[in-house]
Design a protein around this motif. Structure first.
Motif, short mmCIF file in Angstrom:
data_model
loop_
_atom_site.label_atom_id
_atom_site.label_comp_id
_atom_site.label_asym_id
_atom_site.label_seq_id
_atom_site.Cartn_x
_atom_site.Cartn_y
_atom_site.Cartn_z
N ALA A 78 -25.12 -41.09 3.46
CA ALA A 78 -24.49 -40.43 2.31
C ALA A 78 -23.20 -39.71 2.69
CB ALA A 78 -25.48 -39.46 1.68
N ILE A 79 -23.16 -39.12 3.88
CA ILE A 79 -21.94 -38.39 4.25
C ILE A 79 -20.83 -39.36 4.68
CG2 ILE A 79 -22.29 -37.88 6.72
CD1 ILE A 79 -21.54 -34.89 5.59
N GLN A 80 -21.23 -40.53 5.21
CA GLN A 80 -20.24 -41.52 5.60
C GLN A 80 -19.68 -42.28 4.40
OE1 GLN A 80 -21.25 -44.10 9.03
NE2 GLN A 80 -23.01 -42.71 9.28
N TYR A 81 -20.53 -42.48 3.40
CA TYR A 81 -20.16 -43.27 2.21
C TYR A 81 -20.47 -42.47 0.95
CZ TYR A 81 -20.64 -46.73 5.94
OH TYR A 81 -20.55 -47.40 7.13
N PRO A 82 -19.78 -41.33 0.74
CA PRO A 82 -20.14 -40.44 -0.37
C PRO A 82 -19.99 -41.04 -1.76
CG PRO A 82 -18.09 -39.73 0.66
CD PRO A 82 -18.65 -40.84 1.50
N ALA A 83 -19.13 -42.02 -1.92
CA ALA A 83 -18.90 -42.60 -3.24
C ALA A 83 -19.60 -43.95 -3.43
CB ALA A 83 -17.40 -42.77 -3.49
N ASP A 84 -20.35 -44.40 -2.44
CA ASP A 84 -21.02 -45.70 -2.49
C ASP A 84 -22.12 -45.70 -3.55
OD1 ASP A 84 -21.21 -48.37 -0.95
OD2 ASP A 84 -23.30 -47.69 -1.05
N VAL A 125 -19.20 -32.77 0.08
CA VAL A 125 -18.32 -33.89 0.42
C VAL A 125 -18.17 -34.84 -0.77
CG1 VAL A 125 -18.10 -35.95 1.88
CG2 VAL A 125 -18.73 -33.76 2.91
N GLN A 126 -19.23 -35.02 -1.53
CA GLN A 126 -19.17 -35.91 -2.68
C GLN A 126 -18.21 -35.41 -3.75
OE1 GLN A 126 -23.48 -36.06 -3.48
NE2 GLN A 126 -23.28 -38.29 -3.37
N ASN A 127 -18.17 -34.11 -3.96
CA ASN A 127 -17.30 -33.55 -4.98
C ASN A 127 -16.91 -32.13 -4.58
OD1 ASN A 127 -16.02 -32.59 -7.26
ND2 ASN A 127 -17.46 -33.53 -8.69
N PRO A 128 -15.90 -32.02 -3.71
CA PRO A 128 -15.54 -30.70 -3.18
C PRO A 128 -15.11 -29.70 -4.26
CG PRO A 128 -14.39 -32.45 -2.00
CD PRO A 128 -15.11 -33.08 -3.14
N ALA A 129 -14.37 -30.15 -5.24
CA ALA A 129 -13.87 -29.23 -6.27
C ALA A 129 -15.02 -28.60 -7.06
CB ALA A 129 -12.92 -29.96 -7.22
N MET A 130 -16.00 -29.40 -7.40
CA MET A 130 -17.11 -28.88 -8.20
C MET A 130 -18.21 -28.24 -7.33
SD MET A 130 -19.26 -30.81 -11.16
CE MET A 130 -20.68 -31.45 -10.30
N ASN A 131 -18.51 -28.86 -6.21
CA ASN A 131 -19.66 -28.43 -5.43
C ASN A 131 -19.35 -27.48 -4.28
OD1 ASN A 131 -21.35 -29.93 -7.07
ND2 ASN A 131 -21.23 -31.73 -5.75
N GLY A 132 -18.07 -27.37 -3.90
CA GLY A 132 -17.72 -26.51 -2.78
C GLY A 132 -18.17 -25.07 -2.98
N ALA A 133 -17.74 -24.48 -4.07
CA ALA A 133 -18.10 -23.09 -4.35
C ALA A 133 -19.60 -22.95 -4.65
CB ALA A 133 -17.28 -22.56 -5.51
N ARG A 134 -20.16 -23.96 -5.25
CA ARG A 134 -21.57 -23.93 -5.64
C ARG A 134 -22.52 -23.94 -4.44
NH1 ARG A 134 -23.65 -28.70 -9.35
NH2 ARG A 134 -22.98 -27.42 -11.09
N TYR A 135 -22.21 -24.76 -3.43
CA TYR A 135 -23.16 -24.98 -2.33
C TYR A 135 -22.74 -24.43 -0.97
CZ TYR A 135 -25.37 -28.22 -5.60
OH TYR A 135 -25.99 -28.78 -6.68
N TYR A 136 -21.53 -23.87 -0.89
CA TYR A 136 -21.02 -23.38 0.38
C TYR A 136 -22.00 -22.42 1.05
CZ TYR A 136 -18.13 -20.78 3.67
OH TYR A 136 -17.65 -20.17 4.80
N ARG A 137 -22.44 -21.42 0.32
CA ARG A 137 -23.37 -20.43 0.87
C ARG A 137 -24.69 -21.05 1.28
NH1 ARG A 137 -22.16 -14.72 -0.09
NH2 ARG A 137 -20.40 -14.74 -1.50
#
Length: 173
Positions: A78-84, A125-137
């Protein structure tokens, strides 16, 4: 007659450890054969490996190693192919394996926290703009928990390092 039954019971009890040892050896051998196919990593090889690991898990449902490797290989895919198109299936496989391990007595809690952190890292990695702030912590906390339980957890150390480097690069942009 009772003596004979007693001897059979004792003999059976003596054979149990050997049978369990043979099963563990067989499981380890099957997992190794499956992982050896990743020497030439490709999408299809990883998918095939996960499918084989699922079959091994079905053969040894009370064992942690197949579940550990399913989670690891699924998240690696999943991390290698996040959009697959297969990535969401791999994320589900990983989550199921993590949940199963969490319920097992022999599972290492440090590994479970590591995989939870890895799972959320993939989501970022799949969606940094949406998930970065949500899951960073969550990512940071799970890696911290993993390393507080086992400071020598190499996978947790490596993933935390990769995450921190990735976040530094993202902040520079």
């Amino acid at each position: 007659m009772t003596s004979r039954i007693f001897k059979l019971i004792v003999l059976a009890l003596l054979m149990v450890p050997n049978t369990l040892r043979a099963q563990k050896s067989q499981m380890t051998s099957l997992i190794k054969q499956s992982l050896d196919k990743l020497q030439a990593p490709s999408r299809q090889n990883i998918l095939n490996c996960v499918a084989e690991l699922k079959r091994i898990d079905a053969m040894f449902p009370d064992s942690v190693p197949p579940k550990y490797n399913i989670a690891l290989q699924s998240l690696s895919y999943a991390i290698q192919y996040p959009a697959d198109k297969q990535t969401e299936d791999m994320m589900k496989e990983a989550e199921e394996s993590i949940n199963k391990m969490e319920k097992m007595k022999g599972a290492d809690l440090s590994d479970i926290y590591t995989f939870r952190g890895f799972y959320y890292m993939v989501r970022i990695v799949q969606n940094p703009a949406m998930n970065g702030a949500r899951y960073y912590r969550d990512v940071i906390e799970f890696y911290q928990k993993a390393l507080s339980i086992n400071p020598n957890n190499t996978l947790a150390k490596q993933l935390r390092q990769q995450f921190q480097e990735g976040m530094k690069q993202a902040m520079k942009r």
